[in-house]
Write an enzyme that holds these catalytic residues in place. Structure first.
Site: not given
Ligand SMILES: Cc1ncc(C[n+]2csc(CCOP(=O)(O)OP(=O)(O)O)c2C)c(N)n1
Ligand SMILES: Cc1ncc(C[n+]2csc(CCOP(=O)(O)OP(=O)(O)O)c2C)c(N)n1
Ligand SMILES: [Mg+2]
Ligand SMILES: [Mg+2]
Lengths: 382, 338, 382, 338
Positions: D41, D70, D72, D94-95, D101, D141
């Protein structure tokens, strides 16, 4: 391409319920579209909705600047998306539950979380997630899409207990639709026919990944069909339209007609004007002018123009509103900045009763704090 | 199942196997508390692949014994939501090896909702799963990774080794306000019968049980491995005059440090027996706990008699993988003779 | 309701590509349906397909009885589903890869795994999963749906490397469509447009859970639309139809026309005549006569009748085929029953090089075996 | 990044931070080996949320530095498939808190494809993830659950504590034929710079590193905690004349038992420092390993100085949660004075 085109472009050809054309009530100038019907809201309600959207935007700007000053931690802005957030929460009854992500500050606020509680976690205090008993809001969800099966489960619990007056509204992002938990939760929702409304805030980006690289599905809404659910597309920058589809969905959840299924999946088409979070720099991955096009559809302008056109809003009232917002935020910030916590708290809320091992660990830490003073613990490790 | 009244206790008892005792525990608690519901794959009409929910669907109906779609994160995630509405959900994971799709829901959410909400919300849920090897099952059906869950604060982890404990620990788990991972040793699901009171009772989630008193060495174990540990103890008593104390941990998290350390203070020697791979297994925690609490009593290295640092093989080799009585005896002797 | 009705009933109204009517070539008597076209297969190929389906059924019966005698462990029967399994593998080229579940014995066999290798894991020997280098079959997948993203990844690898002549065929069950991994894998397949064919063997049951309690989706095939993929429904008891749609999908995967996407999702509509596994008793959860209705559409009868009608098959040939099958299975069984393994093997294949810790553990075990003899380890623990 | 030639070694070096060294390791290996690809990601255009893949997308194109949806399990699962085609995929999580998952794909498949296929297939993949606390990050995180992966046979687990090691261990991990979980201590991503050769080199996945020689006590640690451990050691040397040996494990699985035990044989005392919760943490394994291998040298209980058995708090309290130098010093003194 204008935002209007952009929104309309993601249409689908053959799935009737996933709504080829997004539902819209106000045009870009705030005029009611032909054939559109303004939802049944009083002038006061409309004004209050407008004020809350403005408050959300002001809060967002203040939070971003607080983060820059190092007074709060990483913050996820919502500018451009507040209209939809506020409208969805207006569509809820008090007893309904809200499952927010890290970005739905305004949705939480409207459903009863005070601004100071929203700021506290950003100052590192879990206290902000412990809302009063009569505020039905979950702590924000950070692991993407994990809220979906949980929201489904809560709605299921209401149904199993015959609590027909309670429903659940669950927010998620466009990126979240790619996660397995999204799929499992919506599939359960269809199979068990639960009173839940899932709102996908399709802000076109998941950090740096654009909507069209997230899935090859023509629309997000049509994913609903995989679960036997109704999928609805709505202009997420039109608060009246969002209010209407959400309120209809909540009503259907509680009291479906005939063989209607209770759950609804709403794709609220929006745009994240700003950065993903204060730690993000969108200029690395997208054109700066993209946001400008969407701003032409801005919810504050559209709703404001509509209210002025209806004679509900004028300059004087606008000024009063702005002052009130300012004062409100100042006060909340003061409260949040004065809030404190204690290291003991991290031991207290792990189990209902603290296990002996944990008690020992707490005692050890406290002995050390006593011996050396708290300053020894506040140094940054690096 | 024949019923009888236990003369010693004057309670009515049944002679039940461990899996029957699990079922009885579910039945008893569901009869008394409407908020308890069971959900999972094939738990309803089919009564569970091990019959642990046999007849519950008929008795309590499809709204309290629910067949779900095949999706573990969906099952555990929805159970978290159910718990938030005041219900006490008991999701079944068909085998421990199929808990991993739900791992995120368990560790990131069930375990933490209390702390995340600063004490405002909680998840009174019991995740049941058959675990361990030895039944000639296919791949991925013989996991014993209790250590994963023990390392996650906010979870309780329980594993009964007798029918009596199965019912009592399950009852206590259901009533516990925190999420419990309830691991059922399927190798001994039907190995023997016990007197199990028909009424409800709790075995507290705080105390290890001394299954056999002894003075030469403490053997710590749980679940299915309690059996070969006891056999090894008997053999050694008979053949070598070694007096083994067998401690069944029962609740793996939080650990009953006191009983663990006290037994060791008495014997000065210890072995830990578990099925899971040695490295990073719960044996390491028990050994560390002992030496932190009673180093001055220690007379020999603490021996870990465990599964190997290899995935569980297919069934033709699983008896080599699992700690057999012979391996346990040898390990004990090595420690006693140190 | 007849099976034919049953198959047709699960149609959908408005999603064009997920095929309202399942594709079918042979009717229940083995006659070619009007407008249907028999795929371009030689008489020998048709006969060999027929023989393999019969072999699969015989193997199944033998395996079930071996399990009853305690000579193999829990076995997942495929009777009723062999026609589809065999046909899908006939649609593959040798260089294509197969991702089977625990039930696709026949699919594996046709793609090059010898019967003894199929039996070995059932006798507790991992050796059976180590197929020769030129046999492109993965070890069977037991954790449901986990193969889907992996199959997608392999297909992606072929595409990235320009290996345009290689494709992947991934099997999964109807129950598997509820898992998050299914969703994530298919979504990736759409986004990265990979040469993969996903075949959902919809045998109407996931152990005791019927198809209609698995998902509220009208059909399984229509789930493809959520990922921008083509979804196809086929009569899974019609080997010719299954062959045709699978072969078309493999061709499209390797050489798509115009803006066609490479991946395809096929719902092969079948029925599990027997138990989920030898440990299962279906009479607890379903009507015995359900299977009878499906048996009227049996693939062996239909293909046999077709071949007889075409003059390709007669009684004499049928007898020869049956004898050959018998001998083949006997031989494989003999080989599997004589196969042995060594405890060392479980240490050898954990890492490329055995770590010192593991070496020590192996040495310890070997010392014990030496001292006490292997009998001490073969006792059942209970 | 300024380049220089190291006079001692005559290799060209750059002064890099740890995260720059990770990026440099990826860059160097991708330049030499076309089969290496990066996916995850925001790893592409965005260069990763920590810039660990900065510029790689521009350099190697979107087919080798791939922004994924998005998901995992999709990322790790597809990486397993990619690996089967002869590629060397490097999925980024990412973290660490978002690895769960993908837990099933990692433990049930990546770890076991070699054993499941009886040696026929393997998964040469490196799963990279930033891990640990201390950077004022939001919930979920700050995970440091390396123990989960260490308990799964078939995986290697690596965590560098210096820029030099970051590149060298990453290079070795990419070239390793088995799946490696590569945990990057994000607290020290930019804490200091090191001379890092521009050429490629390997730091073998077998050896712990003695970061500071000492005779009074052995302190075992890894990742970000190496820093406070070294600070504590210096403080104690200066203030109390205690001579601390600091052992950086670097590769957490398989453990370098020999170095661990040898150091202890020299000092007779040990403390283990890690961020993860104490119970079931890797500290338990290290302590057990020591007493199995060198009990007769042991002069004091082995001390575990770790995170608490509580979820990582939000940032206002995280400095109380993480082992600070003062806690480490106190723990060491307690052990030395035993
Ligand atoms: C399981 C998981 N994977 C990765 C992340 C890191 N992360 C935080 S926000 C994000 C993007 C989310 O996109 P979206 O669902 O479109 O929501 P938006 O932030 O655009 O409101 C990511 C990859 C996370 N929080 N949780
Ligand atoms: C992740 C996971 N959960 C549960 C199981 C137990 N299980 C084995 S087969 C099965 C049903 C599968 O149904 P389906 O996908 O329709 O395939 P079928 O067996 O009908 O071929 C279940 C629940 C499993 N193997 N993996
Ligand atoms: Mg988004
Ligand atoms: Mg099925």
């Amino acid at each position: 391409m204008s935002a209007q085109d952009e929104i309309e472009q993601q249409t689908i050809s053959n799935t009737p319920q996933a709504n080829a054309e997004p539902i819209r009530i106000l045009d870009e100038n705030g005029n009611v579209l032909p054939n559109a019907e303004v939802p049944d809201l009083s002038d006061d309600e409309l004004l209050s909705m407008y004020e809350d959207i403005k408050l959300a935007r002001e809060f967002d700007q203040r939070a971003i600047s607080l983060q820059r000053q190092g007074r709060i931690a990483t913050y996820a802005p919502m500018t451009g998306q507040e209209g939809s957030q506020v409208a969805t929460s207006y569509a809820l009854d008090d007893q309904d539950w809200l499952f927010p992500t890290y970005r739905e500050h305004a949705a939480k606020y409207v459903h009863g979380v005070d601004l100071a509680s929203i700021l506290k976690p950003l100052r590192g205090l879990r206290e902000g997630y412990a809302v009063p008993d009569d505020v039905n809001v979950m702590p924000e969800y950070i692991p993407i899409a994990t809220q979906v099966p949980q929201a489904m489960g809560m709605a299921w619990g209401f149904k199993l207990q015959g609590r027909t007056d309670e429903a659940v509204l669950c927010h998620l992002g466009d990126g979240a639709t790619s996660e397995g938990d999204f799929h499992e939760g919506l599939n359960f929702a269809g199979v068990f026919d639960v009173p839940a409304v899932f709102v996908c805030n399709n802000n076109q980006w998941a950090i740096s990944v654009p909507r069209e690289r997230q899935t090859a599905s023509e629309t997000i809404a049509q994913k609903a069909r995989s679960y036997g659910l109704e999928g609805i597309r709505v202009d997420g920058l039109d608060p009246l339209a969002v209010y209407k589809v959400t309120r209809d969905a909540i009503n259907k959840a509680k009291d479906p007609a005939g063989d209607e299924l209770r759950p609804t999946f709403i794709e609220s088409i929006q745009y994240r004007y700003g950065a993903h979070t204060t730690a993000d720099d969108p200029s690395v991955y997208r054109e700066e002018n993209e946001a400008e096009e969407w701003r032409e559809m801005d919810p504050i302008d559209r709703l404001g123009n509509y209210l002025r056109g209806e004679g509900i809003l004028d300059d004087e009232l606008e000024a009063t509103i702005d002052d009130r917002i300012e004062a409100h935020i100042d006060e909340a910030l003061g409260e949040a900045e004065n809030a404190e916590t204690e290291p003991e708290k991290m031991f207290e809320h792990v189990y209902d009763e603290m296990p002996a091992r944990l008690q020992e660990q707490m005692d050890e830490l406290n002995a050390l704090r006593e011996k050396y003073g708290d300053e020894e613990f506040s140094e940054v490790l690096e | 199942m024949s019923s009888a009244t236990n003369p010693e206790t004057e309670t009515k008892t049944d002679r039940l196997t461990l899996v029957e005792a699990v079922r009885d525990g579910l039945y008893t608690e569901m009869s008394q508390d409407d908020s308890v519901i069971v959900l999972g794959e094939d738990v309803g009409k089919n009564g569970g692949v091990f019959r642990a929910t046999d007849g519950l669907h008929e008795e309590f109906g499809e709204n309290r014994v629910v067949d779900t779609p095949l999706a573990e994160a969906g099952i555990v995630g929805s159970a978290i939501g159910l718990a938030m509405t005041g219900m006490k959900p008991i999701p079944e994971m068909q085998f421990m090896g199929f808990m991993y799709p739900a791992f995120d829901q368990i560790v990131s959410h069930a375990a933490r909702l209390r702390s995340r909400s600063h004490g405002q919300y909680s998840v009174p849920m019991v995740v049941r799963a058959p675990y361990g090897g030895g039944i000639r099952a296919p791949e991925h059906h013989s996991e014993s990774k209790e250590a994963f869950f023990v390392h996650e604060p906010g979870l309780k982890v329980v594993s009964p080794s007798t029918p009596y404990d199965a019912k009592g620990l399950l009852t206590a788990s259901i009533r516990d306000p925190d999420p419990v991972i309830f691991l059922e040793p399927k190798l001994i699901y039907r190995a023997f019968r016990d007197d199990v009171p028909t009424e409800s009772y709790e075995v507290p989630l705080s105390d290890a049980a001394i299954r056999r008193e002894g003075s030469d060495i403490s053997v710590y174990t749980w679940g299915a491995m309690t059996q070969p540990a006891l056999i090894a103890a008997d053999n050694l008593a008979e053949e070598k005059g070694v007096d083994v104390e067998v401690v069944d941990l029962r609740t793996l998290s939080p650990l009953d440090t006191e009983t663990i350390v006290d037994s060791f203070k008495k014997t000065g020697r210890a072995a830990i027996v578990h099925e899971a791979p040695k490295t990073g297994g719960l044996g390491a925690e028990v050994a560390s706990t002992i030496q932190e609490g009673a180093l001055l009593h220690q007379e020999a290295p603490i021996k870990r008699i465990t599964g190997f640092d290899a995935p569980m093989p297919l069934h033709s080799l699983e008896d080599y993988y699992l700690p057999q009585a012979v391996r346990i005896q040898e390990g004990i002797l090595e420690t006693v003779d140190f």
